[in-house]
Design a protein around this motif. Structure first.
Motif, mmCIF file in Angstrom:
data_model
loop_
_atom_site.group_PDB
_atom_site.id
_atom_site.type_symbol
_atom_site.label_atom_id
_atom_site.label_comp_id
_atom_site.label_asym_id
_atom_site.label_seq_id
_atom_site.Cartn_x
_atom_site.Cartn_y
_atom_site.Cartn_z
ATOM 1 N N PRO A 95 19.928 18.579 -18.425
ATOM 2 C CA PRO A 95 19.886 19.815 -17.681
ATOM 3 C C PRO A 95 21.654 19.992 -18.083
ATOM 4 O O PRO A 95 22.555 18.982 -18.440
ATOM 5 C CB PRO A 95 19.635 20.462 -16.597
ATOM 6 C CG PRO A 95 19.144 19.345 -16.545
ATOM 7 C CD PRO A 95 18.727 17.718 -17.299
ATOM 8 N N ARG A 96 22.048 21.456 -18.893
ATOM 9 C CA ARG A 96 23.658 21.871 -19.044
ATOM 10 C C ARG A 96 24.092 22.429 -17.755
ATOM 11 O O ARG A 96 23.095 23.135 -17.202
ATOM 12 C CB ARG A 96 23.517 22.240 -20.446
ATOM 13 C CG ARG A 96 23.584 21.328 -21.457
ATOM 14 C CD ARG A 96 23.676 21.674 -22.801
ATOM 15 N NE ARG A 96 23.767 23.434 -22.619
ATOM 16 C CZ ARG A 96 22.860 24.026 -23.633
ATOM 17 N NH1 ARG A 96 22.300 23.904 -23.929
ATOM 18 N NH2 ARG A 96 22.601 25.175 -23.150
ATOM 19 N N ILE A 146 14.996 15.664 -8.306
ATOM 20 C CA ILE A 146 14.353 13.960 -8.685
ATOM 21 C C ILE A 146 13.888 13.539 -7.469
ATOM 22 O O ILE A 146 13.193 12.714 -7.321
ATOM 23 C CB ILE A 146 15.498 13.758 -9.823
ATOM 24 C CG1 ILE A 146 15.177 13.755 -11.113
ATOM 25 C CG2 ILE A 146 14.687 11.983 -9.914
ATOM 26 C CD1 ILE A 146 15.938 13.597 -12.341
ATOM 27 N N LYS A 147 14.884 13.271 -6.798
ATOM 28 C CA LYS A 147 15.600 12.727 -5.308
ATOM 29 C C LYS A 147 13.872 13.007 -4.337
ATOM 30 O O LYS A 147 12.870 12.026 -3.673
ATOM 31 C CB LYS A 147 16.557 12.984 -4.620
ATOM 32 C CG LYS A 147 15.984 12.448 -3.391
ATOM 33 C CD LYS A 147 17.701 12.166 -2.691
ATOM 34 C CE LYS A 147 18.243 11.322 -0.892
ATOM 35 N NZ LYS A 147 17.440 10.754 -2.005
ATOM 36 N N GLU A 153 12.235 12.435 -18.035
ATOM 37 C CA GLU A 153 11.327 11.968 -18.266
ATOM 38 C C GLU A 153 10.508 12.836 -19.220
ATOM 39 O O GLU A 153 9.929 13.351 -18.180
ATOM 40 C CB GLU A 153 11.590 10.678 -18.427
ATOM 41 C CG GLU A 153 11.698 9.155 -17.589
ATOM 42 C CD GLU A 153 12.770 8.143 -19.300
ATOM 43 O OE1 GLU A 153 12.189 8.963 -19.964
ATOM 44 O OE2 GLU A 153 13.664 8.665 -18.744
ATOM 45 N N LEU A 154 10.435 12.583 -19.885
ATOM 46 C CA LEU A 154 9.127 13.366 -20.494
ATOM 47 C C LEU A 154 8.544 13.216 -21.362
ATOM 48 O O LEU A 154 8.113 11.948 -21.833
ATOM 49 C CB LEU A 154 10.023 15.268 -21.421
ATOM 50 C CG LEU A 154 10.949 16.187 -21.204
ATOM 51 C CD1 LEU A 154 12.187 17.206 -22.337
ATOM 52 C CD2 LEU A 154 10.618 17.089 -19.486
ATOM 53 N N PRO A 155 7.081 14.153 -21.237
ATOM 54 C CA PRO A 155 5.709 13.172 -21.863
ATOM 55 C C PRO A 155 6.172 12.893 -23.207
ATOM 56 O O PRO A 155 6.781 13.694 -24.374
ATOM 57 C CB PRO A 155 4.918 13.889 -21.759
ATOM 58 C CG PRO A 155 4.963 15.368 -20.953
ATOM 59 C CD PRO A 155 6.568 15.370 -20.647
ATOM 60 N N GLY A 156 5.882 11.945 -24.018
ATOM 61 C CA GLY A 156 5.900 11.886 -25.555
ATOM 62 C C GLY A 156 7.015 11.115 -25.654
ATOM 63 O O GLY A 156 7.781 10.534 -26.806
#
Length: 193
Positions: free
Chosen positions: A45-46, A76-77, A36-39
């Motif tokens: 990712p690939r 993330i973990k 989750e990014l701002p905005g």
């Protein structure tokens, strides 16, 4: 400073090893991970190579193949903040943005933490200054601090051996014929330079 790309991944894996929940032999599923990014935006990712979604792979295999989904899963973990904190313990001094840019000096110092059994030793270029008669005028000692446990550093070396033995650094064996034990991590962010 330059982008560090995949050479930053050992910091992420070191967090997983230090928490005791994972080992190089631990298996995790190959699944896309979305940040989750701002905005309200997202980023998934690939991987640079072909992977089979849902397949279970060891962390050793994932680091050797530089599989982005597994690095993202671990990030993330354990949180980006935990990874940044460890990188700073290992001698990275600059603030670490979303796309890290580090100096070669910082990266070399940090990576030697693994072979120093978890102790970061600040690289120094001059150890002493002598006059023409051999009298020592000044000595310099590397600053040292514990960055991780000896066990974690051992596990990281084992993980990074896979990069050379059967992963993205395999040319050291197949092309250059190097036979002795080698551990490392490749990164190809700026056209392999």
């Amino acid at each position: 400073r330059r982008q560090v790309g995949s050479t930053f991944k050992p910091f992420v894996y070191a967090i997983a090893m230090s928490e005791g929940e994972f080992s190089p032999c631990s298996k995790v599923p190959l699944m896309p991970v979305t940040f989750e990014l701002p905005g309200g935006k997202t980023w998934t990712p690939r991987n640079s190579g072909e992977v089979k979604e849902g397949e279970m792979v060891t962390l050793r295999y994932a680091l050797a193949g530089s599989i982005n989904w597994i690095s993202a899963f671990l990030m993330i973990k354990y949180s980006p903040e935990a990874v940044v904190k460890l990188a700073h313990k290992m001698g990275i001094k600059c603030p670490i943005p979303a796309v890290p840019e580090l100096t070669v000096y910082e990266m070399v110092g940090a990576q030697t933490t693994y072979v120093n059994k978890g102790i970061y030793a600040e690289p120094i270029f001059v150890t002493r200054i002598e006059d023409k008669n051999g009298n020592i005028l000044q000595t310099f000692v590397s600053r040292k601090q514990e960055a991780m446990s000896e066990q974690t550093s051992f596990l990281m070396i084992e993980l990074m051996k896979g990069v050379v033995d059967f992963g993205t650094g395999g040319r050291l064996r197949s092309v250059y014929g190097l036979k002795y034990p080698i551990a490392g991590k490749t990164g190809t962010t700026d056209d392999n330079s």
